[in-house]
Write an enzyme that holds these catalytic residues in place. Structure first.
Site, mmCIF file in Angstrom:
data_model
loop_
_atom_site.group_PDB
_atom_site.id
_atom_site.type_symbol
_atom_site.label_atom_id
_atom_site.label_comp_id
_atom_site.label_asym_id
_atom_site.label_seq_id
_atom_site.Cartn_x
_atom_site.Cartn_y
_atom_site.Cartn_z
ATOM 1 N N ASP A 224 -9.824 -3.952 6.178
ATOM 2 C CA ASP A 224 -8.520 -3.706 5.549
ATOM 3 C C ASP A 224 -8.435 -2.250 5.109
ATOM 4 O O ASP A 224 -9.432 -1.529 5.089
ATOM 5 C CB ASP A 224 -8.331 -4.637 4.336
ATOM 6 C CG ASP A 224 -6.861 -4.895 4.010
ATOM 7 O OD1 ASP A 224 -5.989 -4.120 4.445
ATOM 8 O OD2 ASP A 224 -6.586 -5.876 3.294
ATOM 9 N N GLU B 105 -1.569 -12.428 3.748
ATOM 10 C CA GLU B 105 -2.484 -11.747 2.821
ATOM 11 C C GLU B 105 -1.712 -11.032 1.729
ATOM 12 O O GLU B 105 -2.110 -11.000 0.565
ATOM 13 C CB GLU B 105 -3.354 -10.751 3.600
ATOM 14 C CG GLU B 105 -4.502 -10.148 2.773
ATOM 15 C CD GLU B 105 -4.148 -8.861 2.021
ATOM 16 O OE1 GLU B 105 -5.017 -8.385 1.258
ATOM 17 O OE2 GLU B 105 -3.022 -8.334 2.161
ATOM 18 N N GLU B 106 -0.585 -10.457 2.120
ATOM 19 C CA GLU B 106 0.155 -9.596 1.192
ATOM 20 C C GLU B 106 0.833 -10.367 0.066
ATOM 21 O O GLU B 106 1.351 -9.765 -0.865
ATOM 22 C CB GLU B 106 1.197 -8.759 1.963
ATOM 23 C CG GLU B 106 0.602 -7.731 2.923
ATOM 24 C CD GLU B 106 -0.067 -6.533 2.224
ATOM 25 O OE1 GLU B 106 -0.110 -6.516 0.984
ATOM 26 O OE2 GLU B 106 -0.545 -5.637 2.937
ATOM 27 N N HIS C 130 1.463 1.154 1.154
ATOM 28 C CA HIS C 130 2.624 0.313 0.824
ATOM 29 C C HIS C 130 3.924 1.132 0.772
ATOM 30 O O HIS C 130 4.861 0.794 0.060
ATOM 31 C CB HIS C 130 2.406 -0.481 -0.479
ATOM 32 C CG HIS C 130 1.542 -1.697 -0.246
ATOM 33 N ND1 HIS C 130 1.653 -2.857 -0.975
ATOM 34 C CD2 HIS C 130 0.562 -1.930 0.658
ATOM 35 C CE1 HIS C 130 0.775 -3.744 -0.532
ATOM 36 N NE2 HIS C 130 0.094 -3.194 0.462
ATOM 37 N N ASP D 247 -1.287 -0.468 6.931
ATOM 38 C CA ASP D 247 -1.853 -1.591 6.174
ATOM 39 C C ASP D 247 -1.211 -2.847 6.726
ATOM 40 O O ASP D 247 -0.085 -3.143 6.415
ATOM 41 C CB ASP D 247 -1.583 -1.420 4.678
ATOM 42 C CG ASP D 247 -2.026 -2.617 3.861
ATOM 43 O OD1 ASP D 247 -2.688 -3.504 4.413
ATOM 44 O OD2 ASP D 247 -1.702 -2.668 2.658
#
Ligand SMILES: [Zn+2]
Length: 358
Positions: free
Chosen positions: A236, A213-214, A325, A181
């Site tokens: 994504d 983005e995160e 994640h 990711d």
């Protein structure tokens, strides 16, 4: 019509591994930008970087109408908040970590030079029963660099960033490693640029490797304000909770079942025309596909949709990902190839999307 094998490419495992390895936490994507330009800069007619840290490669099409594709290049990481008197580091997260997954992980501290470290916490032997039953918090962890305080203080200071350390591993039909990711999508967008290098496109492609983005879809908003796309696709990862103990109603996507065509996530509802177009392309070219309804988590889709005056025709192609994640994120080889083919075909046949408003 081109035949169904168009845009099938063998997976370039070393490129994917290199792409995942480059450190780039939110706001510190400079090494990723440099890497991407070295790999695919030659396939663009022009490129620019903006003040937000987005990297935009432009490939001219028959018309100037912008078709924006965004793959965020940042990865979840940390910032050092404090170097203590014994040389241990305290951290604040850059992006959404699940603290229970941090125990005994290796990290790289990007100080004056890159330094290997480990995330330490209290040994279970010393925890009282109440502590043992509590979920860990980020604040419970510290980085141990294995060197004396004076040495640490010369090399590291508050504000330095920290990333996960894990090499990509081929595992069964899958790849496993950190930062899939969203480096798997960075890889897909780079490969699309390479595969399309001699291909005429109906619209002008803005391939955006977006920043930050995160930490809340930040970079894509600034990029979109400048590009003002008519059509916008995010690439994504999404959740594949298709594992032991998962309940049916927790289903989002399955690994190995193909490219996921987004219907919605918690930040955006994909435009029905884009959804219909992607399904048609997948069916016409026999690309495995599934739909995605992501009930928790946003993507760059929202930034492109909302920050275009009057809205963009926005959607997304997602790559099902297990253990997202964490340091052991897992994606399926065939899903990568399906997503890459679907993206290439969508760009080549984009004039089949009805761009007029109903
Ligand atoms: Zn992502």
């Amino acid at each position: 019509m081109p035949n169904a094998s168009d845009f099938s490419a063998d997976l370039n495992i070393s490129l994917l591994a290199d792409t995942c390895r480059v450190p780039g936490p939110p706001g510190h994507e400079q090494r990723v930008r440099k890497f991407i330009l070295e790999q695919v800069g030659q396939y663009a007619d022009s490129y620019y970087e903006d003040h937000f840290g987005n990297l935009v490669l432009v490939k001219k099409g028959a018309s100037e109408t912008p078709f924006m594709v965004a793959a965020h290049m940042d990865e979840i990481g940390f910032m050092v908040t404090h170097v203590d008197e014994n040389g241990f580091l305290k951290l604040t997260p850059l992006g959404g970590f699940d603290p229970k997954t941090l125990t005994s992980q290796r990290v790289i501290v990007h100080g004056k030079k890159d330094l290997p470290g480990v995330l330490g916490s209290k040994p279970i032997h010393l925890m009282d029963p109440e502590e043992r039953n509590k979920a860990p918090k980020i604040q419970d962890f510290f980085v141990d660099l294995g060197m004396p305080a004076e040495e640490v203080q010369q090399l590291v200071q508050a504000g330095d960033v920290v990333t996960r350390d894990r090499e990509l591993l081929a595992m069964g039909h899958c790849f496993n490693g950190k930062s899939l990711d969203n480096r798997v999508s960075v890889y897909i967008l780079m490969e699309a640029l390479r595969l399309l290098k001699d291909q005429a496109l109906p619209y002008t492609l803005y391939a955006v490797f977006s920043a930050q983005e995160e930490v809340g879809l930040r970079g894509v908003q600034a990029a979109t304000l400048k590009i003002q796309p008519k059509i916008a696709l995010a690439i994504d990862t999404t959740i594949a909770f298709d594992v032991a103990g998962a309940r049916k109603e927790e289903y989002i996507t399955s690994l190995g079942k193909g490219a996921a065509i987004k219907l919605m996530d918690s930040s955006a509802i994909a435009h029905p025309k884009v959804v219909a177009f992607l399904k048609e392309m997948a069916q016409a070219y026999e690309i495995p596909w599934q739909t995605e309804i992501l009930t928790g988590g946003g993507t760059d889709t929202a930034g492109m949709q909302k920050f275009t005056a009057g809205g963009a025709l926005a959607g997304a192609i997602s790559i099902p990902t297990r253990h997202i994640h964490q340091t052991i994120e897992t994606v399926h080889k065939e899903d990568i190839q399906a997503a890459l083919r679907l993206l290439c075909l969508a760009l080549v046949h984009a004039n089949q999307i009805q761009t007029h408003q109903p």
